[in-house]
Design a protein around this motif. Structure first.
Motif, PDB file in Angstrom:
ATOM      1  N   PRO A  36      20.787   4.386 -12.401  1.00  0.00           N
ATOM      2  CA  PRO A  36      19.954   5.503 -12.316  1.00  0.00           C
ATOM      3  C   PRO A  36      19.633   5.777 -11.554  1.00  0.00           C
ATOM      4  O   PRO A  36      18.192   4.559 -10.855  1.00  0.00           O
ATOM      5  N   LEU A  37      20.040   6.330 -10.306  1.00  0.00           N
ATOM      6  CA  LEU A  37      18.785   6.851  -9.021  1.00  0.00           C
ATOM      7  C   LEU A  37      17.541   7.440  -8.883  1.00  0.00           C
ATOM      8  O   LEU A  37      17.271   8.625  -8.124  1.00  0.00           O
ATOM      9  N   TRP A  38      16.806   6.718 -10.142  1.00  0.00           N
ATOM     10  CA  TRP A  38      15.143   6.591  -9.857  1.00  0.00           C
ATOM     11  C   TRP A  38      14.186   4.943 -10.295  1.00  0.00           C
ATOM     12  O   TRP A  38      14.912   4.550 -10.282  1.00  0.00           O
ATOM     13  N   ARG A  39      13.152   6.107  -9.367  1.00  0.00           N
ATOM     14  CA  ARG A  39      12.435   4.565  -9.911  1.00  0.00           C
ATOM     15  C   ARG A  39      10.957   4.369  -9.881  1.00  0.00           C
ATOM     16  O   ARG A  39      10.257   5.719  -9.859  1.00  0.00           O
ATOM     17  N   LEU A  40      10.596   3.961 -10.938  1.00  0.00           N
ATOM     18  CA  LEU A  40       8.676   4.255 -11.196  1.00  0.00           C
ATOM     19  C   LEU A  40       8.322   2.819 -10.889  1.00  0.00           C
ATOM     20  O   LEU A  40       8.062   1.926 -11.162  1.00  0.00           O
ATOM     21  N   LEU A  41       6.968   3.406  -9.198  1.00  0.00           N
ATOM     22  CA  LEU A  41       6.675   1.996  -9.479  1.00  0.00           C
ATOM     23  C   LEU A  41       4.752   2.285  -9.414  1.00  0.00           C
ATOM     24  O   LEU A  41       4.502   3.457  -9.377  1.00  0.00           O
ATOM     25  N   VAL A  42       4.118   0.755  -9.528  1.00  0.00           N
ATOM     26  CA  VAL A  42       2.501   1.126 -10.062  1.00  0.00           C
ATOM     27  C   VAL A  42       1.730   0.111  -8.642  1.00  0.00           C
ATOM     28  O   VAL A  42       2.429  -0.990  -8.769  1.00  0.00           O
ATOM     29  N   THR A  43       1.196   0.444  -8.172  1.00  0.00           N
ATOM     30  CA  THR A  43       0.619  -0.578  -6.870  1.00  0.00           C
ATOM     31  C   THR A  43      -0.661  -0.105  -7.562  1.00  0.00           C
ATOM     32  O   THR A  43      -1.841   1.108  -7.608  1.00  0.00           O
ATOM     33  N   GLU A  44      -1.847  -0.942  -7.333  1.00  0.00           N
ATOM     34  CA  GLU A  44      -3.088  -0.732  -8.066  1.00  0.00           C
ATOM     35  C   GLU A  44      -3.968  -0.426  -7.139  1.00  0.00           C
ATOM     36  O   GLU A  44      -5.286  -0.205  -6.638  1.00  0.00           O
ATOM     37  N   ASP A  63       1.007  -0.755  -0.003  1.00  0.00           N
ATOM     38  CA  ASP A  63      -0.172  -0.208   0.011  1.00  0.00           C
ATOM     39  C   ASP A  63       1.345   1.120   0.201  1.00  0.00           C
ATOM     40  O   ASP A  63       1.995   1.249   0.169  1.00  0.00           O
ATOM     41  N   LEU A  64       0.396   2.606   0.003  1.00  0.00           N
ATOM     42  CA  LEU A  64       0.703   3.739  -0.377  1.00  0.00           C
ATOM     43  C   LEU A  64       1.744   4.392   1.428  1.00  0.00           C
ATOM     44  O   LEU A  64       3.109   4.594   1.173  1.00  0.00           O
ATOM     45  N   HIS A  65       1.273   3.334   1.465  1.00  0.00           N
ATOM     46  CA  HIS A  65       2.203   4.312   3.383  1.00  0.00           C
ATOM     47  C   HIS A  65       3.125   3.421   3.263  1.00  0.00           C
ATOM     48  O   HIS A  65       4.355   4.373   3.774  1.00  0.00           O
ATOM     49  N   THR A  66       3.153   2.410   2.869  1.00  0.00           N
ATOM     50  CA  THR A  66       4.332   1.332   3.704  1.00  0.00           C
ATOM     51  C   THR A  66       5.193   1.206   2.066  1.00  0.00           C
ATOM     52  O   THR A  66       6.542   1.464   2.557  1.00  0.00           O
ATOM     53  N   LEU A  67       5.073   2.000   1.296  1.00  0.00           N
ATOM     54  CA  LEU A  67       5.916   1.754   0.060  1.00  0.00           C
ATOM     55  C   LEU A  67       6.635   3.122   0.562  1.00  0.00           C
ATOM     56  O   LEU A  67       7.958   3.100   0.476  1.00  0.00           O
ATOM     57  N   LEU A  68       5.909   3.700   1.327  1.00  0.00           N
ATOM     58  CA  LEU A  68       6.772   5.895   0.830  1.00  0.00           C
ATOM     59  C   LEU A  68       7.795   5.557   2.114  1.00  0.00           C
ATOM     60  O   LEU A  68       8.478   6.233   2.281  1.00  0.00           O
ATOM     61  N   THR A  69       6.910   5.110   3.136  1.00  0.00           N
ATOM     62  CA  THR A  69       7.637   4.965   4.747  1.00  0.00           C
ATOM     63  C   THR A  69       9.299   3.793   4.408  1.00  0.00           C
ATOM     64  O   THR A  69      10.192   4.073   4.922  1.00  0.00           O
ATOM     65  N   ASP A  70       8.645   2.851   3.810  1.00  0.00           N
ATOM     66  CA  ASP A  70      10.033   2.116   2.963  1.00  0.00           C
ATOM     67  C   ASP A  70      10.647   2.839   2.640  1.00  0.00           C
ATOM     68  O   ASP A  70      12.664   3.027   2.610  1.00  0.00           O
ATOM     69  N   ALA A  71      10.790   3.832   1.874  1.00  0.00           N
ATOM     70  CA  ALA A  71      10.980   4.525   0.587  1.00  0.00           C
ATOM     71  C   ALA A  71      12.477   5.514   1.012  1.00  0.00           C
ATOM     72  O   ALA A  71      13.063   5.441   1.020  1.00  0.00           O
ATOM     73  N   VAL A  72      11.921   5.921   1.971  1.00  0.00           N
ATOM     74  CA  VAL A  72      12.858   7.573   2.739  1.00  0.00           C
ATOM     75  C   VAL A  72      13.788   6.525   4.029  1.00  0.00           C
ATOM     76  O   VAL A  72      14.346   7.485   4.308  1.00  0.00           O
ATOM     77  N   SER A  73      13.087   5.217   4.203  1.00  0.00           N
ATOM     78  CA  SER A  73      14.558   5.087   5.089  1.00  0.00           C
ATOM     79  C   SER A  73      15.637   4.260   4.489  1.00  0.00           C
ATOM     80  O   SER A  73      16.108   3.695   5.536  1.00  0.00           O
ATOM     81  N   ARG A  74      15.287   4.209   3.071  1.00  0.00           N
ATOM     82  CA  ARG A  74      16.433   3.003   2.325  1.00  0.00           C
ATOM     83  C   ARG A  74      16.536   3.855   1.345  1.00  0.00           C
ATOM     84  O   ARG A  74      16.132   4.168   0.134  1.00  0.00           O
ATOM     85  N   PRO A  75      17.788   3.709   0.953  1.00  0.00           N
ATOM     86  CA  PRO A  75      18.935   4.256   0.221  1.00  0.00           C
ATOM     87  C   PRO A  75      18.793   3.681  -1.899  1.00  0.00           C
ATOM     88  O   PRO A  75      18.598   2.621  -1.447  1.00  0.00           O
ATOM     89  N   LEU A  76      18.624   4.306  -2.375  1.00  0.00           N
ATOM     90  CA  LEU A  76      17.926   3.864  -4.302  1.00  0.00           C
ATOM     91  C   LEU A  76      19.198   2.757  -4.353  1.00  0.00           C
ATOM     92  O   LEU A  76      20.441   3.266  -4.101  1.00  0.00           O
ATOM     93  N   PRO A  77      19.602   1.984  -4.812  1.00  0.00           N
ATOM     94  CA  PRO A  77      20.476   0.723  -5.101  1.00  0.00           C
ATOM     95  C   PRO A  77      21.706   1.341  -6.062  1.00  0.00           C
ATOM     96  O   PRO A  77      20.834   2.525  -7.293  1.00  0.00           O
TER      97      PRO A  77
END
Length: 426
Positions: free
Chosen positions: A104-112, A86-100
């Motif tokens: 290039p340092l970007w991602r585009l994710l789709v959650t239904e 879900d969006l809340h979990t995705l955003l919480t995980d995202a701010v806490s972990r660096p991108l690999p």
């Protein structure tokens, strides 16, 4: 290609550095097809070199050698994926972990199923060294069905700026270096948390008409003043806080791009500190105090345009200095809270025929003792995101108190009881 000092600082400040923007779409639309989305991204972003830059580590000792950008073949398949969080979990995980850093340092994710209402989300994440918040907004607009192609930067030299007086530069340097204070330390350990708060649209419209008989309030002014009120409600007036008489500063990112390079990707903002009027007890008085501070932004930005080029050139030549500056600015008493707001102006916006319902921003996670906020107006929706590094769950608490403070501003009819100048920086 060497990184700029600002980009190098974002890598060396000791934090994950991930920021983001999410578009939410109604639940009744068809699922987003990943193959179609990858084709759209290739069409709209494939010619943007910034989106093909991968990070290379320093070639020598990190104190004397900086990171470099290397251009990679543009490969949407490596960046775009479906996600079952879900969006809340995705955003919480995202701010806490660096991108690999293997691409290039970007991602585009789709959650239904991003929300409890079944809304779908498309989420763009990036490291702040690669893209700033305005760049994320620009890129997201380019994905929309009716988006105009990006305008190339105008040829020639940038427009001439008005001269900056030495006294203006000196005053700004004193504000940049002024001692502030962190938010009160929690009794428990520090923990990151994220909250996404849907604000009441009629309340926001009423708040934007304040102060009574005035010109109305901008989103930034409302966010700053309501956050000051929320801190007063949460912790009391500043005189009740530990750490002596120092003011509490809010920091506002301000875009330095002009018309000639408005769609330039990368990092084009500066940060202006203002003392938050936590000690004023009237919501409208706090709003007026913030309006006085924001009114000076144009002249203060002129000072930053004079200060930054020589400073950043020196820091770029000495990567250790970029790290020292970045880690100092990341200290909670210097950058306690980043507060930013913007309006999504392209309405209606559609992606693959689905109407964009609202926009959710994701500020970066900062050092312990901080909270960052971002407010977005999209169509008739207002969404506030809080990323805190205080107690676990403090983001939701602060977001709720800010929402109540906005309602208090909207309900005010009487003029402020005290002049705003009482809390201006000294």
């Amino acid at each position: 290609m060497r990184l700029t000092a600002i980009e190098e600082g974002h890598l060396r400040n000791g934090m994950p550095g991930t920021i983001g923007i999410a578009g939410l779409f109604p639940a009744d639309g068809p699922p987003f097809d990943l193959a179609w989305l990858r084709a759209r991204v290739r069409e709209r972003w494939g010619g943007l070199e910034r989106m093909s830059l991968a990070l290379r580590p320093p070639a020598g000792p990190a104190a004397f050698s900086g990171h470099r950008w290397a251009v990679r073949p543009f490969d949407p398949a490596a960046h775009i994926a479906s996600d079952d969080r879900d969006l809340h979990t995705l955003l919480t995980d995202a701010v806490s972990r660096p991108l690999p850093e293997d691409r290039p340092l970007w991602r585009l994710l789709v959650t239904e199923r991003a929300t409890a209402d079944g809304e779908r989300a498309v989420v763009l994440l990036a490291h702040h060294a690669l893209l700033d918040g305005r760049s994320l907004e620009t890129l997201f607009r380019l994905l929309m069905d009716d988006a105009a192609p990006p305008r190339p930067s105008a040829p020639g030299t940038p427009p001439r700026r008005r001269p900056v007086r030495p006294a203006t530069v000196g005053r700004e340097l004193r504000v940049i270096g002024a001692r502030g204070r962190a938010l009160p330390a929690p009794a428990e350990r520090y923990a990151p948390s994220v909250a996404v708060v849907r604000l009441d649209a009629p309340v926001m419209r009423a708040a934007r008409r304040q102060p009574e008989a005035g010109r109305g309030a901008t989103l930034n002014e409302l966010l700053l003043s309501s956050f000051a009120g929320a801190l007063r409600a949460r912790y009391g007036p500043l005189r009740a806080w530990p750490a002596g008489p120092a003011p509490l500063f809010g920091t506002v990112p301000v875009d330095l791009r002009g018309r000639h390079d408005a769609q330039r990707l990368g990092n084009g903002v500066t940060a202006l500190r203002i003392p938050l009027p936590v000690d004023l007890d009237s919501p409208v008085a706090r709003l007026r105090a913030c309006q006085e501070e924001v009114a000076a932004f144009d002249h203060r930005c002129d000072a930053h345009r004079a200060i930054l080029p020589p400073l950043l050139a020196t820091a770029r030549a000495m990567p250790w200095l970029a790290e020292v500056m970045a880690r100092r600015l990341a200290r909670p008493e210097l950058t306690t809270s980043l507060c930013t707001a913007f309006k999504w102006r392209d309405n209606p916006s559609r992606l693959h025929g689905s109407t964009l319902a609202r926009v959710v921003p994701l500020p970066q996670l900062a050092t312990p003792g901080t909270a960052n906020l971002c407010l977005v107006h999209c169509a008739d929706t207002y969404t506030l995101t809080v990323v805190s590094h205080l107690r676990d769950g403090d983001a939701e608490l602060l977001g709720g108190v800010v929402a109540r403070e906005l309602a208090s501003v909207a309900a005010c009819e009487a003029p402020a009881a005290r002049p705003a100048r009482e809390v201006r920086a000294r």
